[in-house]
Design a protein around this motif. Structure first.
Motif, PDB file in Angstrom:
ATOM      1  N   MET A   1       0.902  -1.425   0.149  1.00 34.59           N
ATOM      2  CA  MET A   1      -0.158  -0.168  -0.170  1.00 34.59           C
ATOM      3  C   MET A   1       0.936   1.600  -0.206  1.00 34.59           C
ATOM      4  O   MET A   1       1.604   1.293   0.905  1.00 34.59           O
ATOM      5  CB  MET A   1      -0.673   0.438   1.186  1.00 34.59           C
ATOM      6  N   THR A   2       0.672   2.391  -0.653  1.00 34.28           N
ATOM      7  CA  THR A   2       1.714   3.189  -0.718  1.00 34.28           C
ATOM      8  C   THR A   2       0.754   4.353  -0.486  1.00 34.28           C
ATOM      9  O   THR A   2      -0.178   4.281  -0.344  1.00 34.28           O
ATOM     10  CB  THR A   2       1.587   3.414  -2.467  1.00 34.28           C
ATOM     11  N   VAL A   3       1.080   5.638   0.113  1.00 32.63           N
ATOM     12  CA  VAL A   3       0.365   6.315   0.751  1.00 32.63           C
ATOM     13  C   VAL A   3      -0.911   6.988  -0.262  1.00 32.63           C
ATOM     14  O   VAL A   3      -2.085   7.588  -0.282  1.00 32.63           O
ATOM     15  CB  VAL A   3       1.125   8.083   0.408  1.00 32.63           C
ATOM     16  N   SER A   4      -0.601   7.062  -1.958  1.00 33.86           N
ATOM     17  CA  SER A   4      -0.995   7.428  -3.028  1.00 33.86           C
ATOM     18  C   SER A   4      -2.284   7.053  -3.333  1.00 33.86           C
ATOM     19  O   SER A   4      -3.459   7.717  -3.818  1.00 33.86           O
ATOM     20  CB  SER A   4      -0.422   7.642  -4.704  1.00 33.86           C
ATOM     21  N   ASN A   5      -2.727   5.153  -2.409  1.00 36.85           N
ATOM     22  CA  ASN A   5      -4.553   4.834  -2.567  1.00 36.85           C
ATOM     23  C   ASN A   5      -4.326   4.703  -1.430  1.00 36.85           C
ATOM     24  O   ASN A   5      -5.320   3.903  -1.025  1.00 36.85           O
ATOM     25  CB  ASN A   5      -3.341   4.163  -3.035  1.00 36.85           C
ATOM     26  N   SER A   6      -3.690   4.855  -0.555  1.00 32.14           N
ATOM     27  CA  SER A   6      -4.570   4.861   1.304  1.00 32.14           C
ATOM     28  C   SER A   6      -5.023   5.698   1.195  1.00 32.14           C
ATOM     29  O   SER A   6      -5.295   7.120   1.435  1.00 32.14           O
ATOM     30  CB  SER A   6      -3.072   5.227   1.936  1.00 32.14           C
ATOM     31  N   LYS A   7      -6.427   5.523   2.084  1.00 32.95           N
ATOM     32  CA  LYS A   7      -8.070   5.839   2.433  1.00 32.95           C
ATOM     33  C   LYS A   7      -8.139   6.333   3.916  1.00 32.95           C
ATOM     34  O   LYS A   7      -7.845   5.975   4.862  1.00 32.95           O
ATOM     35  CB  LYS A   7      -9.149   5.055   2.449  1.00 32.95           C
ATOM     36  N   VAL A   8      -8.213   7.442   3.950  1.00 38.05           N
ATOM     37  CA  VAL A   8      -8.588   8.070   5.463  1.00 38.05           C
ATOM     38  C   VAL A   8      -9.712   8.602   6.038  1.00 38.05           C
ATOM     39  O   VAL A   8      -9.307   9.420   4.811  1.00 38.05           O
ATOM     40  CB  VAL A   8      -7.075   9.515   5.728  1.00 38.05           C
ATOM     41  N   LEU A   9      -9.874   8.499   6.762  1.00 31.98           N
ATOM     42  CA  LEU A   9     -11.659   9.221   7.114  1.00 31.98           C
ATOM     43  C   LEU A   9     -10.791   9.705   7.992  1.00 31.98           C
ATOM     44  O   LEU A   9     -10.256   9.925   9.579  1.00 31.98           O
ATOM     45  CB  LEU A   9     -11.983   7.276   7.551  1.00 31.98           C
ATOM     46  N   VAL A  10     -11.119  11.145   7.906  1.00 27.22           N
ATOM     47  CA  VAL A  10     -11.000  11.811   9.367  1.00 27.22           C
ATOM     48  C   VAL A  10     -12.418  12.738   9.438  1.00 27.22           C
ATOM     49  O   VAL A  10     -13.375  13.391   9.296  1.00 27.22           O
ATOM     50  CB  VAL A  10     -10.454  13.394   8.699  1.00 27.22           C
ATOM     51  N   VAL A  11     -12.133  12.285  11.270  1.00 32.10           N
ATOM     52  CA  VAL A  11     -13.103  12.430  12.205  1.00 32.10           C
ATOM     53  C   VAL A  11     -13.187  13.899  13.003  1.00 32.10           C
ATOM     54  O   VAL A  11     -12.581  14.080  14.131  1.00 32.10           O
ATOM     55  CB  VAL A  11     -14.002  11.326  12.698  1.00 32.10           C
ATOM     56  N   GLU A  12     -14.040  15.401  12.108  1.00 30.18           N
ATOM     57  CA  GLU A  12     -13.961  16.335  13.033  1.00 30.18           C
ATOM     58  C   GLU A  12     -14.710  17.352  13.214  1.00 30.18           C
ATOM     59  O   GLU A  12     -15.501  17.683  11.940  1.00 30.18           O
ATOM     60  CB  GLU A  12     -12.682  16.809  12.652  1.00 30.18           C
ATOM     61  N   ASP A  13     -15.598  17.031  14.148  1.00 35.52           N
ATOM     62  CA  ASP A  13     -16.794  18.563  13.911  1.00 35.52           C
ATOM     63  C   ASP A  13     -16.406  19.660  13.483  1.00 35.52           C
ATOM     64  O   ASP A  13     -17.486  20.419  13.226  1.00 35.52           O
ATOM     65  CB  ASP A  13     -17.446  18.108  15.640  1.00 35.52           C
ATOM     66  N   SER A  14     -15.209  19.959  13.405  1.00 34.00           N
ATOM     67  CA  SER A  14     -14.867  21.782  13.602  1.00 34.00           C
ATOM     68  C   SER A  14     -14.583  21.627  11.557  1.00 34.00           C
ATOM     69  O   SER A  14     -14.138  21.203  11.365  1.00 34.00           O
ATOM     70  CB  SER A  14     -13.337  21.974  13.843  1.00 34.00           C
ATOM     71  N   LYS A  15     -15.103  22.546  11.088  1.00 31.79           N
ATOM     72  CA  LYS A  15     -15.887  22.374   9.695  1.00 31.79           C
ATOM     73  C   LYS A  15     -14.285  23.430   8.994  1.00 31.79           C
ATOM     74  O   LYS A  15     -14.047  22.559   8.301  1.00 31.79           O
ATOM     75  CB  LYS A  15     -16.868  23.138   8.861  1.00 31.79           C
TER      76      LYS A  15
END
Length: 143
Positions: free
Chosen positions: A1-15
């Motif tokens: 897995m390389t950075v370019s195809n890694s999926k990240v979920l960011v959970v943050e209430d501050s827009k």
């Protein structure tokens, strides 16, 4: 897995923080999804099965610690590394790590407008460790 195809979920209430974090990680080559509250976080995590999750602790609807617990109890998401992304003091770090967090990142260390590499480096380090664990545990299957 390389950075370019890694999926990240960011959970943050501050827009503002959610958008700034999304931009910083997208610029580093990650595919970023976002959620603004705990309920949305669990739904997006289940639907998209990200490679890693950045999870704020102070969230509406379902708190960050309860989201972390639910993620670690669900067979579909239990192996996804979670970086706790919080403004809470570091005294909570040990407890959160014992509850399943892979790393702890204080928002106060984040200067997205000046230097977003520290966050991207943390994400990359946690992803690499997770890949090593999966490679050394052939009996473990990802769902």
């Amino acid at each position: 897995m390389t950075v370019s195809n890694s999926k990240v979920l960011v959970v943050e209430d501050s827009k503002f923080l959610r958008m700034a974090t999304e931009r910083a990680l997208s610029n580093a080559g990650y595919l970023v999804s976002t959620a603004a509250d705990g309920e949305e976080a669990l739904r997006v995590a289940k639907d998209k099965l990200p490679d890693i999750i950045l999870l704020d602790m102070m969230l509406p609807k379902i708190s960050g610690p309860n989201v972390l617990k639910a993620l670690k109890e669900n067979p579909a998401t239990m192996h996804i590394p979670v970086i706790v992304f919080t403004s809470l003091s570091q005294k909570n770090e040990e407890k959160l790590l014992s509850e399943g967090a892979a790393a702890y990142f204080e928002k106060s260390a984040l200067a997205l407008d000046q230097n977003s590499t520290r966050l991207a480096d943390t994400v990359e380090t946690v992803l690499a460790k997770a890949m090593e664990r999966r490679a050394s545990s052939p009996g473990q299957t990802s769902v």
